[in-house]
Each structure stands twice: as C-alpha cells, then as structure tokens.
Scaffold this motif. Structure first.
Motif, PDB file in Angstrom:
ATOM      1  N   GLN A 106      12.756  14.242 -28.827  1.00  0.00           N
ATOM      2  CA  GLN A 106      14.193  14.017 -28.737  1.00  0.00           C
ATOM      3  C   GLN A 106      14.871  14.269 -30.070  1.00  0.00           C
ATOM      4  O   GLN A 106      14.253  14.219 -31.138  1.00  0.00           O
ATOM      5  N   VAL A 107      16.188  14.522 -29.986  1.00  0.00           N
ATOM      6  CA  VAL A 107      16.948  14.842 -31.186  1.00  0.00           C
ATOM      7  C   VAL A 107      16.956  13.661 -32.151  1.00  0.00           C
ATOM      8  O   VAL A 107      16.901  13.833 -33.373  1.00  0.00           O
ATOM      9  N   GLU A 108      17.041  12.447 -31.633  1.00  0.00           N
ATOM     10  CA  GLU A 108      17.056  11.271 -32.510  1.00  0.00           C
ATOM     11  C   GLU A 108      15.789  11.198 -33.352  1.00  0.00           C
ATOM     12  O   GLU A 108      15.846  10.879 -34.557  1.00  0.00           O
ATOM     13  N   ASP A 109      14.663  11.529 -32.775  1.00  0.00           N
ATOM     14  CA  ASP A 109      13.412  11.504 -33.525  1.00  0.00           C
ATOM     15  C   ASP A 109      13.381  12.597 -34.586  1.00  0.00           C
ATOM     16  O   ASP A 109      12.870  12.396 -35.701  1.00  0.00           O
ATOM     17  N   LEU A 110      13.918  13.772 -34.235  1.00  0.00           N
ATOM     18  CA  LEU A 110      13.973  14.853 -35.220  1.00  0.00           C
ATOM     19  C   LEU A 110      14.897  14.495 -36.382  1.00  0.00           C
ATOM     20  O   LEU A 110      14.602  14.810 -37.552  1.00  0.00           O
ATOM     21  N   VAL A 111      16.030  13.845 -36.062  1.00  0.00           N
ATOM     22  CA  VAL A 111      16.939  13.405 -37.124  1.00  0.00           C
ATOM     23  C   VAL A 111      16.256  12.394 -38.026  1.00  0.00           C
ATOM     24  O   VAL A 111      16.402  12.421 -39.251  1.00  0.00           O
ATOM     25  N   GLU A 112      15.455  11.512 -37.428  1.00  0.00           N
ATOM     26  CA  GLU A 112      14.729  10.520 -38.213  1.00  0.00           C
ATOM     27  C   GLU A 112      13.696  11.188 -39.110  1.00  0.00           C
ATOM     28  O   GLU A 112      13.507  10.785 -40.270  1.00  0.00           O
ATOM     29  N   ARG A 113      13.052  12.235 -38.614  1.00  0.00           N
ATOM     30  CA  ARG A 113      12.083  12.972 -39.432  1.00  0.00           C
ATOM     31  C   ARG A 113      12.778  13.656 -40.596  1.00  0.00           C
ATOM     32  O   ARG A 113      12.275  13.660 -41.731  1.00  0.00           O
ATOM     33  N   LEU A 114      13.935  14.268 -40.323  1.00  0.00           N
ATOM     34  CA  LEU A 114      14.674  14.915 -41.402  1.00  0.00           C
ATOM     35  C   LEU A 114      15.169  13.881 -42.411  1.00  0.00           C
ATOM     36  O   LEU A 114      15.160  14.116 -43.637  1.00  0.00           O
ATOM     37  N   ARG A 115      15.604  12.735 -41.929  1.00  0.00           N
ATOM     38  CA  ARG A 115      16.048  11.679 -42.838  1.00  0.00           C
ATOM     39  C   ARG A 115      14.905  11.209 -43.736  1.00  0.00           C
ATOM     40  O   ARG A 115      15.108  10.935 -44.928  1.00  0.00           O
ATOM     41  N   ALA A 116      13.708  11.125 -43.168  1.00  0.00           N
ATOM     42  CA  ALA A 116      12.548  10.719 -43.970  1.00  0.00           C
ATOM     43  C   ALA A 116      12.173  11.792 -44.987  1.00  0.00           C
ATOM     44  O   ALA A 116      11.590  11.487 -46.036  1.00  0.00           O
ATOM     45  N   ARG A 132      24.962   0.710 -69.178  1.00  0.00           N
ATOM     46  CA  ARG A 132      23.951   0.542 -68.145  1.00  0.00           C
ATOM     47  C   ARG A 132      24.382   1.169 -66.820  1.00  0.00           C
ATOM     48  O   ARG A 132      23.756   0.918 -65.794  1.00  0.00           O
ATOM     49  N   THR A 133      25.446   1.958 -66.837  1.00  0.00           N
ATOM     50  CA  THR A 133      25.875   2.612 -65.608  1.00  0.00           C
ATOM     51  C   THR A 133      24.934   3.752 -65.263  1.00  0.00           C
ATOM     52  O   THR A 133      24.254   4.315 -66.124  1.00  0.00           O
ATOM     53  N   MET A 134      24.917   4.089 -63.993  1.00  0.00           N
ATOM     54  CA  MET A 134      24.025   5.139 -63.522  1.00  0.00           C
ATOM     55  C   MET A 134      24.505   6.497 -64.034  1.00  0.00           C
ATOM     56  O   MET A 134      25.678   6.855 -63.891  1.00  0.00           O
ATOM     57  N   ALA A 135      23.593   7.249 -64.641  1.00  0.00           N
ATOM     58  CA  ALA A 135      23.948   8.553 -65.215  1.00  0.00           C
ATOM     59  C   ALA A 135      23.940   9.663 -64.182  1.00  0.00           C
ATOM     60  O   ALA A 135      24.581  10.698 -64.379  1.00  0.00           O
ATOM     61  N   GLY A 136      23.231   9.486 -63.095  1.00  0.00           N
ATOM     62  CA  GLY A 136      23.132  10.521 -62.064  1.00  0.00           C
ATOM     63  C   GLY A 136      22.067  10.151 -61.051  1.00  0.00           C
ATOM     64  O   GLY A 136      21.593   9.010 -61.004  1.00  0.00           O
ATOM     65  N   PHE A 137      21.685  11.122 -60.233  1.00  0.00           N
ATOM     66  CA  PHE A 137      20.682  10.861 -59.211  1.00  0.00           C
ATOM     67  C   PHE A 137      19.984  12.170 -58.856  1.00  0.00           C
ATOM     68  O   PHE A 137      20.521  13.273 -59.088  1.00  0.00           O
ATOM     69  N   ASN A 138      18.788  12.028 -58.298  1.00  0.00           N
ATOM     70  CA  ASN A 138      17.993  13.170 -57.848  1.00  0.00           C
ATOM     71  C   ASN A 138      18.077  13.278 -56.334  1.00  0.00           C
ATOM     72  O   ASN A 138      18.066  12.266 -55.630  1.00  0.00           O
ATOM     73  N   VAL A 139      18.126  14.507 -55.862  1.00  0.00           N
ATOM     74  CA  VAL A 139      18.080  14.801 -54.428  1.00  0.00           C
ATOM     75  C   VAL A 139      16.861  15.680 -54.187  1.00  0.00           C
ATOM     76  O   VAL A 139      16.722  16.740 -54.825  1.00  0.00           O
ATOM     77  N   SER A 140      16.000  15.241 -53.322  1.00  0.00           N
ATOM     78  CA  SER A 140      14.796  16.022 -53.009  1.00  0.00           C
ATOM     79  C   SER A 140      14.616  16.103 -51.505  1.00  0.00           C
ATOM     80  O   SER A 140      14.889  15.139 -50.778  1.00  0.00           O
ATOM     81  N   VAL A 141      14.162  17.278 -51.053  1.00  0.00           N
ATOM     82  CA  VAL A 141      13.912  17.534 -49.630  1.00  0.00           C
ATOM     83  C   VAL A 141      12.508  18.112 -49.513  1.00  0.00           C
ATOM     84  O   VAL A 141      12.178  19.100 -50.199  1.00  0.00           O
ATOM     85  N   THR A 142      11.709  17.536 -48.646  1.00  0.00           N
ATOM     86  CA  THR A 142      10.322  17.973 -48.449  1.00  0.00           C
ATOM     87  C   THR A 142      10.165  18.464 -47.027  1.00  0.00           C
ATOM     88  O   THR A 142      10.300  17.692 -46.063  1.00  0.00           O
ATOM     89  N   LEU A 143       9.855  19.788 -46.872  1.00  0.00           N
ATOM     90  CA  LEU A 143       9.674  20.402 -45.559  1.00  0.00           C
ATOM     91  C   LEU A 143       8.486  21.369 -45.635  1.00  0.00           C
ATOM     92  O   LEU A 143       7.941  21.647 -46.710  1.00  0.00           O
ATOM     93  N   ASN A 144       8.126  21.909 -44.474  1.00  0.00           N
ATOM     94  CA  ASN A 144       6.984  22.818 -44.421  1.00  0.00           C
ATOM     95  C   ASN A 144       7.366  24.256 -44.775  1.00  0.00           C
ATOM     96  O   ASN A 144       6.525  25.143 -44.741  1.00  0.00           O
ATOM     97  N   ASN A 145       8.639  24.506 -45.094  1.00  0.00           N
ATOM     98  CA  ASN A 145       9.091  25.835 -45.493  1.00  0.00           C
ATOM     99  C   ASN A 145       9.865  25.713 -46.789  1.00  0.00           C
ATOM    100  O   ASN A 145      10.795  24.900 -46.894  1.00  0.00           O
TER     101      ASN A 145
END
Length: 499
Positions: A106-116, A132-145
C-alpha cells in the motif's frame, strides 16, 4: 584436569599449544561468511547535503526579527510537515520509486519506507562558543539507487528552504497585519482620551492646577484694585457731602439776599422746591415722607401757576433769576461727584464679583486636580501603549520587507546533495570485521569449552589428588619419528607426564 571450575594458567597453555589453530580458523571462516553476506545484501546509497542557517544581513539591533521561535522547534515543525504523507506521496509519484513494490504494498507503507530513508539531523554548536543556537542541519537520503537518492535529497532540501522562507514571510505579514489593527484601535482610544482631556480643560478653564499661580496673582491685583477703588469711592462721597453743604449754604444766602431785594415769585418758589426735591432724592428714597411732601408742594405750585395762566395773568411766576456762578459751579461739581460715585460703585461690584469667581476657582482646584490627574494618567497610558504598538508595527513592517527581499534569516545550502559512488550499506570492511570478531569470539569460546571438558591427568599432583594413590615413578615418552630423523634408529626421550 579442571576441578570445581578453576582453570589454571598451565591448563590454558596446554590447550593453546594443542588447539591453537581453532581461533584463526573460526576467525577466517566468519570473516569470509561476513563478506559473503555483505555481497548478497541489496546495496544502499546515501546522498547527503549540509544546510546552514544564514543570519539576517541587517543586524538584529536595528531590525528585530518577528519570528522568535527557537530554531530547533521550528525545524522540528517543518520536519513534521515535510515528512507528512501529503508532501511525500507526490515525491513518490514524481521520481517513480518503489515501482515494483507498488503493486504489492500500500501507498501508506511506501510513504513510511521513504520517511525512514530520510534523515534530518541538526548540527551541534561548536564547543567553546557562547552562541548555542543551531548553526544548520544535515539532510540525508538512503535508497537503492544513487541518482534517485541524490534527486530526492535535493527535493527535500528545497522543501525545507521554501517552507522556511514561506513561514517567515507569512508570520511577518500576519504579525504586521495584527499590529496594524491594534495600532488603529490604540489610536482611536488615544483620540478618545485626548478629546476627554481637552473637553475637561475647556469646562474647567481657570481652575486647572497650572493656573493657580496666575489666579493668585489676579486675585492679589483685584484686592489691590478693590482697596484703591474703596478709597476713591470714600473720597468721592466725602467730596459730594462737602459740595452739598457748600451749595446749601450758598443757596440759603442767595435766597435770603433775594428776599430782601425782591419778593419771591411763584417761579422762584418752584425752583427752590425742585432743588430741595433733588437734594432729598439724593439722600433718601422715593417713599421718604420729606420727599413725598416736597413733591406734593411742587405739584400744588404747578397747579396754581397753571390756574394763574388760565386767568390771564401770564406774567406771574415767569420771571426767572439766574443763579450765581458759584452755585452753578457747585451744582456741576455735585453732578460730577454723583457720576464718579456711580462709576466707582459699579467698578467695586465688578471687582468683588471677579474676586468671588477667582476664589471659587481656587477652592475648586483640588477636586479638578484629582480628576485631571486621572484623565492625564489615562491619556498617558493610552499614549505609551500607542507608541509601543507603533514601534512594534514599524519594526514588523521592516522585518516583513526583509522577508520579501530575502534579507532575513535564510537556509543556505553549503554542500549540494552528493552523488554517492560507493554504497553506504553494506560496507564490506564492516561485515568482514564483524565476522572476524565473531570468529575470534567463537574460537575463544571453543578453547574454553575444551579446557572445561578436559578430564585427563597431567601432573603427579593431579594423580595423587584424584586417584588417592602415591606416584612411585614416571617414564618419559619417546618420539620415535623425531629420533629416527636425526640419529637413525636411536630414540630421543621427551619429557612427558605419565598418567
């Protein structure tokens, strides 16, 4: 032999000399199995990017930011919005990921996989800094491609930047609109208080606290004028009394002299009576008996003169004799004294009325001052509130302009999303190292089991301890192969404990 679970150093050495190959064998086997498993697992590629929080170009001391929410909380809120099903489902369709799984899952499960597969991690502040304020953040995406991971990482980063800019601008606009409404309401209240204060000052003009000194000065001047006017009125009355006495004396002398020279005519009698009436009216009222008597005499004399004229004797009483100049001058002085007295009396009444008004104003000052303080306090409070709101509105308007011009706090990509060339999972060295560690642990465990299961006797002490018999002698064990290799058939003894 191990007794009661106590393993000695000699037991360990004996087992290691005999079974040393167990540990490296299991280590090599497990490392090979780890590599084999790593090669069979599906590959995962990780694309990363670093987003920094750029400070406003205009210092916050000049234009204070409208958004005061902590950046960590704002980032958490944006993360929940961006990683929601509403925002991630279009990403699935746009990049056509999990194509094969869509028919089964189902699409909900696929969305959950992408969210993970998406990970957002804030940067820790640098150690030793006060900020002590946050200077930035990292964005990472892990997929099979790898390419798909890079594209989705770019898309998620763009979502964060757009969401932040839109949230800042929207909040600034809403804040400015709200403050505009509050400023209008505060202006209306300020105008109302101003009108009340102005109306109160108009109604109580002369009784205001700031006019007390002026009223006291006017009252002092009026008292001085009153005293001077009273003295002038007293002098005028004295002059009039003196002139009246002189006139009466001269009039008596003049009448006496005329009686000696010429009998008194009817006209002279009428004139004398008229003068007496004027003198009496200046002293008494119209109801005084002397005034009434003199007026009746004048009326009777006028009636008699009319009858004489009707009887044909017109010459009777028509003879008039002019008064002496001294008497005429005294009469003029008396008229002037009467005019002065009337003017001074009128002025005295005016001064007394003005004094009463000023005294009433001075008596009303405490009550007026209390009411004025309350109105002034309300007006000042309304003015301070209006000025404060106006200042906040102007600051919010400038913050809104900065947000429109993108000169405020912004997210800026320091490193664009990377295109991974090697899979982030599985890592061969990690699996090989893990297998090696597991193999070493298994080898050590097997050696421990061999030591614990060893029930053979190796020393004289163990024989005497477990068999309860004394040891009489011990024979060495000869290694025939080693002896034949060196000396032919001659055997070389080897020191071995006999059971």
């Amino acid at each position: 032999m191990v007794r009661n679970g106590e393993i000695g150093l000699e037991d360990i050495k004996r087992v290691v000399r005999k079974h040393w190959w167990v540990v490296p064998a299991f280590a090599v086997i497990c490392a090979a199995l780890g590599l084999l498993v790593a090669m069979q697992l599906p590959k995962k590629f990780r694309s990363e990017t670093l987003v920094l929080v750029a400070k406003p170009t205009v210092p916050i001391d000049i234009v204070k930011p409208v958004v005061t929410e902590d950046l960590n909380q704002r980032l958490a809120s944006m993360k929940q919005q961006i990683l929601s099903r509403t925002r991630l489902e279009p990403v699935l369709d746009k990049f056509d990921i999990y194509r094969e799984e869509r028919k089964k899952v189902q699409v909900e499960d696929l969305v959950e996989r992408l969210r993970a597969a998406i990970e957002i991690s804030p940067l820790e502040p640098m150690a030793g800094t006060q900020d002590r304020t946050m200077a930035g953040f990292n964005v990472s995406v892990t997929l099979n491609n790898a390419q798909t991971a890079q594209q989705i990482c770019t898309e998620i980063t763009s979502m964060f930047m757009e969401q932040n800019a839109r949230a800042l601008e929207q909040q600034a606009v809403q804040t400015t609109s709200f403050l505009s409404q509050q400023v209008d309401e505060a202006k209306a209240k300020l105008d109302e208080q101003d009108a009340k204060l102005a109306q109160f000052k108009r109604e109580h003009g002369g009784s205001l606290p700031e006019e007390v000194q002026a009223n006291l000065g006017l009252l002092g001047a009026l008292n001085t004028q009153l005293e001077a006017n009273t003295q002038a009125l007293s002098r005028a009355q004295q002059d009039k009394a003196f002139n009246e006495s002189l006139l009466s004396q001269q009039e008596g002398n003049w009448k006496a002299s005329r009686k000696e020279k010429n009998p008194e005519t009817t006209g002279d009698q009428l004139r004398v009576l008229q003068d007496q009436l004027n003198a009496l009216e200046s002293k008494y009222t119209a109801e005084h008996p002397d005034v009434i008597k003199t007026r009746n005499q004048i009326n009777d004399l006028k009636t008699k003169m009319a009858e004489e004229r009707n009887a044909g004797n017109p010459s009777t009483g028509l003879k008039t004799v002019a008064e002496p100049p001294q008497m005429q001058q005294l009469r003029a002085l008396l008229r002037q004294d009467e005019i002065n007295i009337a003017d001074l009396t009128k002025r005295l009444q005016q001064i007394q009325e003005q004094s009463r008004v000023l005294e009433a104003r001075l008596q009303a000052v405490p009550g007026v001052e209390q009411q004025l303080k309350e109105l002034t306090r309300n007006y000042q409070s309304a003015l301070d509130f209006y000025n404060e709101l106006l200042k906040k509105h102007d600051n919010s308007a400038m913050a809104t302009d900065l947000a429109h011009q993108q000169e405020g706090e912004q997210f800026r990509v320091l490193d664009p999303p990377s295109l991974p060339m090697k899979p982030s999972f599985p890592k061969l060295i990690n699996f090989a190292g893990g297998g090696l560690c597991v193999g070493l642990a298994l080898g050590v465990g097997i050696l421990y089991m061999l030591i614990a299961m060893d029930q053979t006797l190796h020393t004289e002490r163990e024989v005497e301890l477990y068999l309860k018999v004394p040891v009489l002698a011990s024979l060495p064990i000869f290694d025939a192969s080693a002896l034949s290799a060196k000396n032919g058939d001659v055997l070389k003894p080897s020191v071995v404990q006999i059971n």
